[in-house]
Design an enzyme around this catalytic site. Structure first.
Site, short mmCIF file in Angstrom:
data_model
loop_
_atom_site.label_atom_id
_atom_site.label_comp_id
_atom_site.label_asym_id
_atom_site.label_seq_id
_atom_site.Cartn_x
_atom_site.Cartn_y
_atom_site.Cartn_z
N CYS A 95 0.82 -1.22 0.00
CA CYS A 95 0.00 0.00 0.00
C CYS A 95 0.86 1.27 0.00
O CYS A 95 1.48 1.58 -1.00
CB CYS A 95 -0.96 -0.04 1.19
SG CYS A 95 -2.38 1.08 1.02
N ARG A 129 -13.15 5.08 -2.62
CA ARG A 129 -12.28 4.26 -1.80
C ARG A 129 -12.52 2.80 -2.16
O ARG A 129 -13.65 2.34 -2.20
CB ARG A 129 -12.53 4.50 -0.32
CG ARG A 129 -11.45 3.92 0.54
CD ARG A 129 -11.25 4.65 1.86
NE ARG A 129 -9.97 4.26 2.45
CZ ARG A 129 -8.84 4.90 2.27
NH1 ARG A 129 -8.81 5.99 1.53
NH2 ARG A 129 -7.72 4.49 2.82
N HIS A 195 -3.36 -6.05 2.19
CA HIS A 195 -3.14 -6.07 3.64
C HIS A 195 -3.63 -7.41 4.18
O HIS A 195 -3.98 -8.31 3.44
CB HIS A 195 -3.94 -4.95 4.30
CG HIS A 195 -3.52 -3.56 3.94
ND1 HIS A 195 -2.36 -3.00 4.42
CD2 HIS A 195 -4.12 -2.61 3.18
CE1 HIS A 195 -2.26 -1.76 3.97
NE2 HIS A 195 -3.31 -1.49 3.21
#
Length: 247
Positions: A95, A129, A195
């Site tokens: 990220c 998002r 993640h």
């Protein structure tokens, strides 16, 4: 005892969504094989001999965290880290760490955060998002793997010709939600938005990184001993089946 050294970049600033678990997974799968993994935290102001490092990890962080460490990354660590990456240092970046290895990150406010420029990618903050579980299909020469993770990013990362995709998105958004690619590879550097943490969920990739580091340090004939991962792989299969309906 066989020893490897891992540099953990900015652990206090760049550690969201369990990213520190990637370092723990590397250490544990090394330890179970009798490999000592020395972990070196790299904080702002620290000096490090990148020539002595075998593995590096760079986790994700909020825009504010990235802004705090960008100058140190580029000015203090930049020359040595760039040289190490070109010399096949084994590195995983997630990220925000992935974004900062690229050319730049254009934030929501229009601020252009410069990156290290070792990955031919750039990132632009988007309005949407991109959140949820993700599956990407990866082939690094050992047959296709399906890696699972969790993504939560508004940055849209676009590839240039100097990198190749890490994998094809089977479920989720990936790097930008448009081209179907998730992550990028350059030499022995791997970057992506997964993640979760990524490596505990995907022991195939964990072992691939350790194997690359062993061969780089001890020679092409250095072999990574097999190590079971039945529980991790069973959990991975359940997630893949849940998200794409097949394993």
């Amino acid at each position: 005892m066989t020893t490897l050294r891992l540099a953990h970049l900015y652990p206090d600033h760049m550690n969201v969504y369990g990213d520190r678990g990637n370092v723990i997974a590397l250490r544990q799968r090394c330890l179970r094989r009798g490999i000592e993994l020395e972990i070196i935290p790299v904080n702002p102001g620290d000096m490090i001999d990148w020539g002595s490092v075998d593995l590096a990890f760079f986790g994700g962080g909020q825009d504010s965290g990235q802004a705090l460490i960008t100058t140190d990354l580029i000015e203090r660590q930049g020359p040595g880290l760039r040289a190490a990456i070109e010399n096949d240092l084994v590195m995983l970046a997630i990220c925000g760490g992935y974004q900062l290895l690229g050319h730049y990150f254009l934030t929501h406010t229009g601020e252009r955060l410069p990156g290290l420029g070792v990955l031919d990618v750039h990132t632009i903050a988007g309005k949407q998002r991109m959140i949820g579980n993700i599956v990407i299909e990866v082939d690094v020469g050992q047959g296709p793997w399906r890696l699972v993770g969790f993504e939560n990013h508004s940055g849209r990362t676009f590839h240039g010709a100097g990198v190749k995709p890490l994998g094809k998105v089977l479920a989720g958004y990936g790097d930008n939600g448009q081209d179907g690619w998730g992550g990028a590879i350059y030499r022995n550097t791997f970057g992506c938005y997964l993640h979760g943490a990524l490596l505990p969920k995907n022991p195939q990739l964990t072992d691939h990184l350790i194997g690359l580091a062993l061969r780089r340090r001890y020679g092409a004939n250095a072999e990574l001993a097999p190590l079971p991962a039945e529980r991790e792989l069973a959990a991975q299969r359940v997630m893949v089946q849940r998200l794409i309906g097949r394993v």
